[in-house]
Design an enzyme around this catalytic site. Sequence first.
Site, PDB file in Angstrom:
ATOM      1  N   GLY B  48       0.804  -1.219   0.000  1.00 22.62           N
ATOM      2  CA  GLY B  48       0.000   0.000   0.000  1.00 22.62           C
ATOM      3  C   GLY B  48       0.836   1.267   0.000  1.00 22.62           C
ATOM      4  CG  ASN B  71      -0.225  -7.200   9.077  1.00 20.87           C
ATOM      5  OD1 ASN B  71      -0.104  -5.979   9.018  1.00 20.87           O
ATOM      6  ND2 ASN B  71      -1.110  -7.860   8.335  1.00 20.87           N
ATOM      7  CG  LEU B  75      -1.748   0.382   5.683  1.00 18.40           C
ATOM      8  CD1 LEU B  75      -3.065   1.139   5.619  1.00 18.40           C
ATOM      9  CD2 LEU B  75      -1.531  -0.381   4.386  1.00 18.40           C
ATOM     10  CB  CYS B 131      -6.966   2.861   5.073  1.00 17.04           C
ATOM     11  SG  CYS B 131      -6.022   2.223   3.713  1.00 17.04           S
ATOM     12  CE  LYS B 166      -6.360  -6.910  -0.177  1.00 18.30           C
ATOM     13  NZ  LYS B 166      -4.900  -7.019  -0.106  1.00 18.30           N
ATOM     14  CB  ILE B 192     -11.166 -11.252   1.999  1.00 17.76           C
ATOM     15  CG1 ILE B 192     -10.352 -12.448   2.513  1.00 17.76           C
ATOM     16  CG2 ILE B 192     -12.516 -11.756   1.524  1.00 17.76           C
ATOM     17  CD1 ILE B 192     -10.924 -13.125   3.757  1.00 17.76           C
TER      18      ILE B 192
HETATM   19  C1  LIG Z   1       2.291  -8.082   6.580  1.00 13.80           C
HETATM   20  C2  LIG Z   1       1.082  -7.790   5.757  1.00 13.80           C
HETATM   21  C3  LIG Z   1       0.938  -6.534   5.168  1.00 13.80           C
HETATM   22  C4  LIG Z   1      -0.181  -6.246   4.396  1.00 13.80           C
HETATM   23  N1  LIG Z   1      -0.297  -5.019   3.817  1.00 13.80           N
HETATM   24  C5  LIG Z   1      -1.371  -4.750   3.019  1.00 13.80           C
HETATM   25  C6  LIG Z   1      -1.478  -3.510   2.324  1.00 13.80           C
HETATM   26  O1  LIG Z   1      -0.590  -2.656   2.402  1.00 13.80           O
HETATM   27  N2  LIG Z   1      -2.578  -3.275   1.566  1.00 13.80           N
HETATM   28  C7  LIG Z   1      -3.567  -4.216   1.423  1.00 13.80           C
HETATM   29  O2  LIG Z   1      -4.547  -3.989   0.733  1.00 13.80           O
HETATM   30  N3  LIG Z   1      -3.486  -5.423   2.043  1.00 13.80           N
HETATM   31  C8  LIG Z   1      -2.401  -5.706   2.835  1.00 13.80           C
HETATM   32  N4  LIG Z   1      -2.310  -6.945   3.447  1.00 13.80           N
HETATM   33  C9  LIG Z   1      -3.361  -7.939   3.223  1.00 13.80           C
HETATM   34  C10 LIG Z   1      -2.973  -8.947   2.143  1.00 13.80           C
HETATM   35  O3  LIG Z   1      -2.741  -8.324   0.917  1.00 13.80           O
HETATM   36  C11 LIG Z   1      -4.055 -10.019   1.984  1.00 13.80           C
HETATM   37  O4  LIG Z   1      -5.268  -9.403   1.624  1.00 13.80           O
HETATM   38  C12 LIG Z   1      -4.287 -10.807   3.234  1.00 13.80           C
HETATM   39  O5  LIG Z   1      -3.066 -11.076   3.886  1.00 13.80           O
HETATM   40  C13 LIG Z   1      -5.010 -12.136   2.974  1.00 13.80           C
HETATM   41  O6  LIG Z   1      -4.264 -12.963   2.122  1.00 13.80           O
HETATM   42  P1  LIG Z   1      -3.293 -14.140   2.648  1.00 13.80           P
HETATM   43  O7  LIG Z   1      -4.081 -14.921   3.662  1.00 13.80           O
HETATM   44  O8  LIG Z   1      -2.924 -14.912   1.449  1.00 13.80           O
HETATM   45  O9  LIG Z   1      -2.131 -13.456   3.281  1.00 13.80           O
HETATM   46  C14 LIG Z   1      -1.179  -7.238   4.222  1.00 13.80           C
HETATM   47  C15 LIG Z   1      -1.013  -8.493   4.796  1.00 13.80           C
HETATM   48  C16 LIG Z   1       0.099  -8.787   5.547  1.00 13.80           C
HETATM   49  C17 LIG Z   1       0.228 -10.161   6.142  1.00 13.80           C
END
Ligand SMILES: Cc1cc2nc3c(=O)[nH]c(=O)nc-3n(C[C@H](O)[C@H](O)[C@H](O)COP(=O)(O)O)c2cc1C
Lengths: 304, 304, 260, 260
Positions: B48, B71, B75, B131, B166, B192
């Site tokens: 992000g 986490n 951001l 956010c 998203k 999601i």
């Molecule tokens: C460390 C971390 C940082 C993330 N930062 C963002 C972000 O900056 N923007 C965003 O839309 N989602 C962010 N996410 C969410 C992920 O893009 C994703 O939607 C979420 O982790 C679910 O997918 P997963 O289970 O495969 O990790 C973050 C997730 C993690 C674990």
Amino acid sequence: MNNKLDLSVDIAGVTLKNPITTASGTFAPREFAQFMDLSELGGVIVKGIANVPWEGNPTPRVAETYGGMLNAVGLQNPGVDYFIEHDLPYLEKSGTKIIVNIAGRTIEDYCEVVEKLADTNVDLLELNISCPNVKEGGIGFGTSPEMAAKVTREVKAHSRQPLIVKLSPNVTDIVEIAQAVAEAGADGLSLINTLVGMKIDVNSKKAVLANKIGGFSGPAIKPVAVRMVYQVAQAVDLPIIGLGGIMTGEDAAEFILAGADAISVGTASFANPRACIDIKEELINYMNKHGFKTIKEIQDAFKG
Amino acid sequence: MNNKLDLSVDIAGVTLKNPITTASGTFAPREFAQFMDLSELGGVIVKGIANVPWEGNPTPRVAETYGGMLNAVGLQNPGVDYFIEHDLPYLEKSGTKIIVNIAGRTIEDYCEVVEKLADTNVDLLELNISCPNVKEGGIGFGTSPEMAAKVTREVKAHSRQPLIVKLSPNVTDIVEIAQAVAEAGADGLSLINTLVGMKIDVNSKKAVLANKIGGFSGPAIKPVAVRMVYQVAQAVDLPIIGLGGIMTGEDAAEFILAGADAISVGTASFANPRACIDIKEELINYMNKHGFKTIKEIQDAFKG
Amino acid sequence: MGAKLENGVVISNDQIAKDIYSMFIKAPNIANSVEMPGQFINLYPKEKHTILPRPISICEVDSKEETIRVVYQVVGDGTGQFAKLKREDEIQVSGPIGNGFDISGDHREHLLVGGGVGVPPLLELSKRLKGNVTVVLGFRDEPYLIEDFEKYGAKVYVATESGKHGSKGNVLDILKQEDIKIDMAYSCGPKPMLKALNSWCQEKDIPVQVSLEERMACGIGVCVGCVCKKKDSGNKDGWSYKKTCTDGPVFMGSDVIWDE
Amino acid sequence: MGAKLENGVVISNDQIAKDIYSMFIKAPNIANSVEMPGQFINLYPKEKHTILPRPISICEVDSKEETIRVVYQVVGDGTGQFAKLKREDEIQVSGPIGNGFDISGDHREHLLVGGGVGVPPLLELSKRLKGNVTVVLGFRDEPYLIEDFEKYGAKVYVATESGKHGSKGNVLDILKQEDIKIDMAYSCGPKPMLKALNSWCQEKDIPVQVSLEERMACGIGVCVGCVCKKKDSGNKDGWSYKKTCTDGPVFMGSDVIWDE
Ligand SMILES: Cc1cc2nc3c(=O)[nH]c(=O)nc-3n(C[C@H](O)[C@H](O)[C@H](O)COP(=O)(O)O)c2cc1C
Ligand SMILES: Cc1cc2nc3c(=O)[nH]c(=O)nc-3n(C[C@H](O)[C@H](O)[C@H](O)COP(=O)(O)OP(=O)(O)OC[C@H]3O[C@@H](n4cnc5c(N)ncnc54)[C@H](O)[C@@H]3O)c2cc1C
Ligand SMILES: Cc1cc2nc3c(=O)[nH]c(=O)nc-3n(C[C@H](O)[C@H](O)[C@H](O)COP(=O)(O)OP(=O)(O)OC[C@H]3O[C@@H](n4cnc5c(N)ncnc54)[C@H](O)[C@@H]3O)c2cc1C
Ligand SMILES: Cc1cc2nc3c(=O)[nH]c(=O)nc-3n(C[C@H](O)[C@H](O)[C@H](O)COP(=O)(O)O)c2cc1C
Ligand code: FES
Ligand code: FES
């Protein structure tokens, strides 16, 4: 067991000898009596009972997921009359508190159940407001603060025993729902019920559950449950039964630190039929290790 | 790789050579280039980016849970100007589509970012509406259909590239949000984002995260993600990037069967830095085993 | 007598056909509580991401050695974990569960029909039956347990889909070809096979006991996840849901609602 | 050179003190890429419910044998799984990661201060340093790796909290008692120890390099989960967040914001 420990907890005026209860729908007294002495439990929360028998959903009704499971049993139950006649006498002899989980499709359904239970030895009522409500077009009572308050208020007016309301986690703001229910007169809260999940079998290319979507439970969901218990405990002054993924005594302690007064063991009882007893013993070990004498002391030790 | 397969997918008019993208915040191009050839990916979704640098939250920012993680990075990001100067040139040489995830605390923040990106080679925008928004008192844009629609409409008006929105899963009704966003002009949906969870360390008696609560991701949450992709795909006619707990090629296929057009790999990249590539290869194996020639064929094979 | 929960100890765990393993588990409380052939046990996978027990039929019980034998096919994560167990490893087991095959009648001519992983429970059954036992077994490709049945004196017919072993085709083809005397039929296997056998038996007026399979969560009669439709006056349509795990897994074929 | 990902093969894995294990892993690509002492590797637990890698310092590297040695304490689920690994088992490893100790200067009198599981990375450091090496190590109860340091010619002081071994007290007590000549100090261990050492060094005007620890998710510089505050012009308060994993784990003590 350590004599110096006092495991008892008070939930809405009812004293449980310890904080371990059995999550609704995951415990049947006769079956588990094969594996444990029911009198070792703080309380038994029986599976959801409606005013009339419910047939439930077609099969497959259950599926395993990564660290969890889905169920779409559809609240199959034999109805309150059958319960009072066949199951209650057995429970009365079990030497533990009896908590009845109540299912309904309309407010009238719920009220009929609690009225029939008013003359029984049931100790506590747990109102399941995650059921689909037919009158308002299938939206769960538990997803709007207004509906949740309304059903709580009416059921409370018809019930003799203290009323615990069990909240659905599938909401934007759990605190708002908890506050609405508290203002409507609930004597306690249980949280959380199941998340909503789905699994597709990539070989058959079909949803695994006949109902396609179902309730998602087990250790996978624990972080959501702990978060909701914590948020609600900060905002609402009611006893809380915490549940959602508790597998060990340390998990139980985590919920108590988050603000729960008692806990329920659900899916863990499928993974290990003696889970409730093992969790109780592990909780005692945890208390001894950290010098806690009461459940309240654990709760008060939370440092934020 | 099998020559007869066509893995390419179209997302809002942009062709990805395969459906594998990298979830925002879980992928940094330079670091992962140590372990893979970035041109093997369908697209890179970068972490992000806001209009100005964000410092993020204090530590600890991360914790492991049963089959998942929390986490609360908050951001942290160096801002759009830094991104355009330092990261974009590298990405332009990587041979894959560039998708920029956009963070903001106000609608104006978001608009400033997309305006600055309008003159760049960025292929797609992904609007993160989870956010906290400062103007409306911290409630996420993504938790109310009205707010979600409003931010979508305004950002869309300022952006040149197609706009993927998203969605946050922490809502009572994901379909309602998806429909609002679709009507407001979104070109696609990602779902999601993380659930909200908490973990308490029973030894220190403190929340593990400095922020106490945090985003919950990983295989544990997959059933919720599949369910939401399925529900939204039934109701909304927009391309969907599905994510949430994808660890294997079969998990990717499960999301495609549920209705996703592409998928993102998030937490899996922490568990295995080559996860994206392994998942792509496993997806190819799955397609070969089941006789699928295109991603669309998988989607169409879903039997309900 | 009720079900027991105990830490079983693996005595042996050998591959006997492609993806098929035969495991002997020392589990005294459970071995001594088995009442009927056709009962099953729950095996609890050890890895923590798999949380539900796996129901597996009792293939043989040896009350002197206090062992249970199971024969299982590796199809997924749980059975994959079982295949890695070695002698002296521990595994949590609950059982015996369920209503097995009823052998209390005075039938003399027994037909046992098994398909795939429905074959194992028929072995303990064939040991316990008095009278003549004919066993008709269907496999995709590679048969197993044949010698075990023959050792206990059964006459065995084998069909494989591929035709690599025995006759090419399915168990019904064999029944139609051969002239087998039958007082009571017993069966376990895939639902389509059970359904076809049930129809065939109905035509011939032979009673048949079938062992059903359903997705289970608890495996011990608690979750009501595993129900099947049994004819009775339970609801207006003349059936009610029964728990496959503890009310079954064996039912009279004539009591089962087959139309799904 | 960058980090590598490979399936390491366990050469040995022995308990060397209570809850402390020493493991040698054959991982040629990683062993051949180690640039500085104080770098670490990520070990990926095998059981599927544990999904994040565990960062563990490189204790020794043998480029001829192509092995990495790690010394780790069992504190939870992941390290508990590592303790069960046996010779020839495979384990996924990524590394080498991070900026280690800077030994490019021409200092001659080196002080190495380690506490608990901060001791292991100092061993490779002590091997690589030219000049006189004094090592001061603090443990709760039971020291380990002492002979290893002595083997490479270091002068070793030991303090234990319980006083069971060495002198009773902590590493600072030893520094205050002994008169050690120091051009450059290097340290790894619990944050309170690092902080106290940093203050002591500042008073004496000795430069000190400290290896920090933070909760990590990716361990490879991606998630920004592991940040620490480093002095610079990054923001109005005169600091910015740096990634402990790839910007660190070693920083100059004078650059670290200690006030937490
Ligand atoms: C460390 C971390 C940082 C993330 N930062 C963002 C972000 O900056 N923007 C965003 O839309 N989602 C962010 N996410 C969410 C992920 O893009 C994703 O939607 C979420 O982790 C679910 O997918 P997963 O289970 O495969 O990790 C973050 C997730 C993690 C674990
Ligand atoms: C009463 C009964 C007796 C059985 N006896 C045997 C036997 O003797 N030998 C044998 O090889 N198999 C037998 N099965 C089938 C066996 O239970 C499944 O093959 C096994 O559970 C698959 O587990 P898995 O983890 O390897 O597969 P996965 O597909 O990874 O399992 C995921 C989940 O689905 C469930 N599941 C998967 N397949 C089935 C199935 N066919 N029936 C019920 N649940 C399933 C699992 O229990 C688990 O909860 C029996 C099933 C039942 C209901
Ligand atoms: C750069 C670095 C080098 C390290 N070197 C060593 C070493 O050489 N020897 C050694 O014994 N230990 C070392 N540690 C600490 C080691 O990483 C943790 O003890 C280990 O991750 C604990 O994992 P667990 O699963 O057993 O514990 P759990 O408590 O079950 O772990 C849960 C989660 O918390 C994280 N975690 C727990 N404790 C720590 C910690 N102290 N620091 C960072 N993350 C933690 C784990 O990685 C995991 O993600 C090092 C840590 C860092 C950051
Ligand atoms: C098979 C099954 C049936 C359930 N039935 C009910 C029910 O009748 N009423 C209810 O309030 N909750 C019911 N639940 C939800 C549980 O009581 C509990 O809230 C949920 O499973 C989360 O806890 P757990 O993760 O420990 O299982 C059921 C859960 C399962 C798995
Ligand atoms: S599997 Fe739970 S009742 Fe049968
Ligand atoms: S641990 Fe992910 S950036 Fe350091």
